[in-house]
Design a protein around this motif. Structure first.
Motif, PDB file in Angstrom:
ATOM      1  N   THR A 149       0.811  -1.223   0.000  1.00 57.08           N
ATOM      2  CA  THR A 149       0.000   0.000   0.000  1.00 57.08           C
ATOM      3  C   THR A 149       0.842   1.269   0.000  1.00 57.08           C
ATOM      4  O   THR A 149       0.303   2.356  -0.203  1.00 57.08           O
ATOM      5  N   ASN A 150       2.146   1.143   0.237  1.00 53.50           N
ATOM      6  CA  ASN A 150       2.995   2.334   0.248  1.00 53.50           C
ATOM      7  C   ASN A 150       4.419   1.954  -0.121  1.00 53.50           C
ATOM      8  O   ASN A 150       4.850   0.821   0.084  1.00 53.50           O
ATOM      9  N   VAL A 151       5.117   2.927  -0.688  1.00 53.92           N
ATOM     10  CA  VAL A 151       6.500   2.742  -1.114  1.00 53.92           C
ATOM     11  C   VAL A 151       7.369   3.794  -0.462  1.00 53.92           C
ATOM     12  O   VAL A 151       6.981   4.974  -0.386  1.00 53.92           O
ATOM     13  N   VAL A 152       8.525   3.372   0.032  1.00 52.54           N
ATOM     14  CA  VAL A 152       9.548   4.285   0.530  1.00 52.54           C
ATOM     15  C   VAL A 152      10.706   4.271  -0.455  1.00 52.54           C
ATOM     16  O   VAL A 152      11.307   3.218  -0.685  1.00 52.54           O
ATOM     17  N   GLY A 155      17.746   5.243   0.349  1.00 41.49           N
ATOM     18  CA  GLY A 155      19.102   5.118  -0.173  1.00 41.49           C
ATOM     19  C   GLY A 155      20.075   4.874   0.958  1.00 41.49           C
ATOM     20  O   GLY A 155      19.753   4.180   1.911  1.00 41.49           O
ATOM     21  N   GLY A 156      21.163   5.581   0.856  1.00 39.59           N
ATOM     22  CA  GLY A 156      21.464   6.831   0.218  1.00 39.59           C
ATOM     23  C   GLY A 156      20.357   7.870   0.319  1.00 39.59           C
ATOM     24  O   GLY A 156      19.474   7.793   1.131  1.00 39.59           O
ATOM     25  N   ASP A 157      20.449   8.873  -0.543  1.00 43.44           N
ATOM     26  CA  ASP A 157      19.475   9.958  -0.530  1.00 43.44           C
ATOM     27  C   ASP A 157      18.929  10.160  -1.935  1.00 43.44           C
ATOM     28  O   ASP A 157      19.636  10.627  -2.826  1.00 43.44           O
ATOM     29  N   PRO A 158      17.649   9.805  -2.153  1.00 43.51           N
ATOM     30  CA  PRO A 158      17.081   9.911  -3.496  1.00 43.51           C
ATOM     31  C   PRO A 158      17.103  11.323  -4.075  1.00 43.51           C
ATOM     32  O   PRO A 158      17.147  11.483  -5.301  1.00 43.51           O
ATOM     33  N   PHE A 159      17.065  12.343  -3.227  1.00 46.13           N
ATOM     34  CA  PHE A 159      17.050  13.707  -3.745  1.00 46.13           C
ATOM     35  C   PHE A 159      18.403  14.142  -4.295  1.00 46.13           C
ATOM     36  O   PHE A 159      18.521  15.233  -4.847  1.00 46.13           O
ATOM     37  N   ARG A 183       6.682   7.711  -0.039  1.00 42.62           N
ATOM     38  CA  ARG A 183       7.603   8.491   0.794  1.00 42.62           C
ATOM     39  C   ARG A 183       8.963   8.569   0.114  1.00 42.62           C
ATOM     40  O   ARG A 183       9.413   7.589  -0.472  1.00 42.62           O
ATOM     41  N   ILE A 184       9.613   9.714   0.218  1.00 42.34           N
ATOM     42  CA  ILE A 184      11.000   9.863  -0.225  1.00 42.34           C
ATOM     43  C   ILE A 184      11.814  10.268   1.001  1.00 42.34           C
ATOM     44  O   ILE A 184      11.705  11.392   1.489  1.00 42.34           O
ATOM     45  N   GLY A 185      12.586   9.324   1.522  1.00 44.59           N
ATOM     46  CA  GLY A 185      13.370   9.594   2.725  1.00 44.59           C
ATOM     47  C   GLY A 185      14.620  10.378   2.390  1.00 44.59           C
ATOM     48  O   GLY A 185      15.372  10.008   1.475  1.00 44.59           O
ATOM     49  N   SER A 186      14.865  11.461   3.132  1.00 43.37           N
ATOM     50  CA  SER A 186      15.985  12.343   2.779  1.00 43.37           C
ATOM     51  C   SER A 186      16.476  13.129   3.986  1.00 43.37           C
ATOM     52  O   SER A 186      15.686  13.666   4.762  1.00 43.37           O
ATOM     53  N   ARG A 187      17.800  13.216   4.106  1.00 47.56           N
ATOM     54  CA  ARG A 187      18.401  14.137   5.080  1.00 47.56           C
ATOM     55  C   ARG A 187      18.869  15.417   4.388  1.00 47.56           C
ATOM     56  O   ARG A 187      19.389  16.326   5.026  1.00 47.56           O
ATOM     57  N   ALA A 188      18.649  15.519   3.089  1.00 44.48           N
ATOM     58  CA  ALA A 188      19.093  16.703   2.358  1.00 44.48           C
ATOM     59  C   ALA A 188      18.489  18.005   2.873  1.00 44.48           C
ATOM     60  O   ALA A 188      19.183  19.029   2.881  1.00 44.48           O
ATOM     61  N   VAL A 216       7.664  13.408   2.774  1.00 43.54           N
ATOM     62  CA  VAL A 216       9.125  13.425   2.895  1.00 43.54           C
ATOM     63  C   VAL A 216       9.483  13.258   4.364  1.00 43.54           C
ATOM     64  O   VAL A 216       9.326  14.192   5.155  1.00 43.54           O
ATOM     65  N   PRO A 217       9.924  12.069   4.773  1.00 37.84           N
ATOM     66  CA  PRO A 217      10.488  11.914   6.118  1.00 37.84           C
ATOM     67  C   PRO A 217      11.932  12.443   6.092  1.00 37.84           C
ATOM     68  O   PRO A 217      12.748  11.990   5.288  1.00 37.84           O
ATOM     69  N   THR A 218      12.209  13.407   6.945  1.00 34.47           N
ATOM     70  CA  THR A 218      13.560  13.939   7.012  1.00 34.47           C
ATOM     71  C   THR A 218      14.164  13.654   8.375  1.00 34.47           C
ATOM     72  O   THR A 218      13.599  12.879   9.163  1.00 34.47           O
ATOM     73  N   HIS A 219      15.289  14.295   8.718  1.00 34.16           N
ATOM     74  CA  HIS A 219      16.139  13.748   9.776  1.00 34.16           C
ATOM     75  C   HIS A 219      16.907  14.878  10.477  1.00 34.16           C
ATOM     76  O   HIS A 219      18.120  14.971  10.360  1.00 34.16           O
ATOM     77  N   PHE A 220      16.170  15.750  11.172  1.00 37.55           N
ATOM     78  CA  PHE A 220      16.802  16.733  12.053  1.00 37.55           C
ATOM     79  C   PHE A 220      17.088  16.049  13.387  1.00 37.55           C
ATOM     80  O   PHE A 220      16.183  15.490  14.013  1.00 37.55           O
ATOM     81  N   ASN A 221      18.340  16.128  13.842  1.00 37.42           N
ATOM     82  CA  ASN A 221      18.731  15.528  15.120  1.00 37.42           C
ATOM     83  C   ASN A 221      19.023  16.549  16.201  1.00 37.42           C
ATOM     84  O   ASN A 221      19.018  16.211  17.383  1.00 37.42           O
TER      85      ASN A 221
END
Length: 375
Positions: A149-152, A155-159, A183-188, A216-221
Motif C-alpha cells: 500500500t505504500n513505497v519508501v 538510499g542513500g538519498d534519493p534527492f 515516501r522519499i526519505g531524505s536528510r538533504a 518526505v520523512p527527514t532527519h533533524f537531530n
C-alpha cells in the motif's frame, strides 16, 4: 547556485578537512584509517555549522570521523553490519520487502553527507549490489503485489538524483492503483538544503502529489541544524503540498539531554514538521560504542523531556528498528521495560501489536541485550 556544482565542493578527504577543523597528529592518523573503510563526505554548508572551538560540538560529531569508529566490539555488546535485516528481505532491483504493506526501494547509495551514525554504514558511499539498476523492474514488482500500500524511496538519498532520473521513478509509481502514498526519505533538507531551491524539482513533486500523496520523512537531530536556509527548504516543500515528518536518532553527545530534545521537537513544530519517530541508535559496527545510549538511561531522559512538551511535540514514538520489526519503547516500571511491536515480518503476523517485557540493565542498549522477564 547549481546544487550539482556545489556538491563537487564537498569535503571528502582529511587534507581538505584540515582547512576547517584542527586535528592533532593522532586524530589525523586515526581519521585516515577510518575513511579508508567508511568514506567522508561533508557539504561545506553543513561544515560551516560546526563550532570549531568545541571538540564536543554535536554537529561535528555527526559529520566528522572520530577515533571511536575504529571500535567494532566493546562493553556495550555485539555489533552488526545489518541490524535491520535488510539482506533477508532483498527482492532484487533494490527492493526490500520486509513488511507486507511496505516496499522500500534503495534508489542510490549516494548521500550529500555521510553521517557518522548511519545504520547503513556498510553500504552507503560504496559500490554495492543494492542500488537500483532498473527502477522499472522495481515498479513491476510493486504492481504485481497488491498487498503493498505504500513505497519508501530511500538510499542513500534519493534527492541527490537528478530531476531527469527522479521523474521516471515517480512516473512508474503514479499509476499503481493499490499504492496509497509514496515516501522519499531524505536528510538533504538538513545537510544540503539548497537542493530544495530547485523550482523544477518542486514542480515535479507538486505534480506527483496531485495524483498520489507524497511524504518526505527527514532527519533533524539537533536544534543547531534548524538554520534559516534549512527552514526555507522545508517551507518550499510544504508550499508544494508535501507533508514533512521527522525521524530523529537518539545519539550520545548530540541530543541525549532533555533540554536539547525539547528544543528539537518544538523547533520542528515551528517549521511545520511533524515529530514522528525518535530512533534508538542501532547496534551498528563502528557506531554503537560511541553513539548508543543505554535504554535505562535513555528512557528516563526522554520521559523527563516529554513532561515539558505539549501534545503535538510529544507525539513522536521512541522506536527500535529491530530485525523482527519496529518496536515502540513504551516506558519502564522499575527495571522492567515495556515494548509494543508495531510491525511484524511476513509469516509472523501474530507478533504484530504484541507486548514484550525485558529486564533493564545498566549498559543494555538493544532488545537482544536485555533478559526476558515475566510480569
Amino acid at each position: 547556485m547549481d546544487w550539482r556544482e556545489e556538491l563537487k565542493n564537498n569535503v571528502t578527504n582529511v587534507d581538505e578537512l584540515k582547512k576547517y577543523v584542527t586535528l592533532s597528529a593522532e586524530e589525523e592518523a586515526d581519521m585516515r584509517r577510518i575513511v579508508d573503510n567508511h568514506p567522508m563526505n561533508i557539504p561545506r554548508y553543513y561544515l560551516d555549522l560546526v563550532d570549531t572551538g568545541n571538540p564536543q560540538d554535536p554537529i561535528r560529531k555527526m559529520c566528522v570521523p572520530e577515533a571511536d569508529e575504529l571500535i567494532v566490539a566493546g562493553a556495550m555488546g555485539e555489533t552488526t553490519g545489518d541490524p535491520y535485516g535488510d539482506d533477508k528481505h532483498d527482492k532484487g532491483n533494490g527492493i526490500l520487502h520486509k513488511y507486507s504493506y511496505t516496499a522500500l526501494v534503495v534508489a542510490t547509495e549516494y548521500c550529500s553527507m555521510y553521517c557518522r551514525h548511519c545504520f547503513r554504514k556498510r553500504m552507503v558511499g560504496l559500490p554495492n549490489e543494492q542500488t537500483v539498476q532498473n527502477f522499472r523492474g522495481a515498479a513491476r514488482y510493486i504492481a504485481e503485489h497488491p498487498e503493498i500500500t505504500n513505497v519508501v524511496i530511500s538510499g542513500g538519498d534519493p534527492f541527490l538524483l537528478p530531476n531527469e532520473v527522479l521523474r521516471p521513478m515517480l512516473d512508474a509509481l503514479r499509476g499503481i492503483p493499490h499504492l496509497n502514498y509514496v515516501r522519499i526519505g531524505s536528510r538533504a533538507p538538513v545537510v544540503f538544503p539548497m537542493r530544495f531551491f530547485d523550482e523544477e524539482l518542486l514542480e515535479l513533486l507538486a505534480d506527483f502529489n496531485q495524483h498520489k500523496a507524497l511524504y518526505v520523512p527527514t532527519h533533524f537531530n539537533h536544534p543547531n541544524e534548524m538554520t534559516p536556509v534549512a527552514r526555507q527548504a522545508v517551507q518550499n516543500l510544504r508550499s508544494a503540498g508535501i507533508t514533512v515528518n521527522n525521524q530523529a536518532v537518539f545519539l550520545r553527545g548530540v541530543n541525549d539531554d532533555e533540554d536539547t530534545l525539547v528544543e528539537l521537537m518544538n523547533g520542528l513544530l515551528r517549521m511545520g514538521v511533524s515529530p514522528y519517530y525518535l530512533y534508538q541508535c542501532m547496534p551498528v559496527s563502528r557506531v554503537r560504542h560511541h553513539f548508543q545510549v543505554p535504554l535505562k538511561e535513555g528512557i528516563d531522559i526522554i520521559d523527563r523531556a516529554r513532561r515539558r512538551m505539549d501534545g503535538y511535540a510529544k507525539r513522536f514514538k521512541f522506536i527500535l528498528g529491530h530485525d523482527i520489526g519496529k518496536l515502540e519503547v513504551c516506558g519502564r516500571i522499575d527495571d522492567k521495560v515495556f515494548f509494543k511491536q508495531l510491525h511484524a515480518r511476513p509469516g509472523h503476523r501474530e507478533e504484530a501489536s504484541r507486548m514484550l517485557v525485558r529486564q533493564l540493565t545498566d549498559s543494555g542498549g538493544w532488545l537482544d541485550d536485555l533478559p526476558e522477564v515475566e510480569i
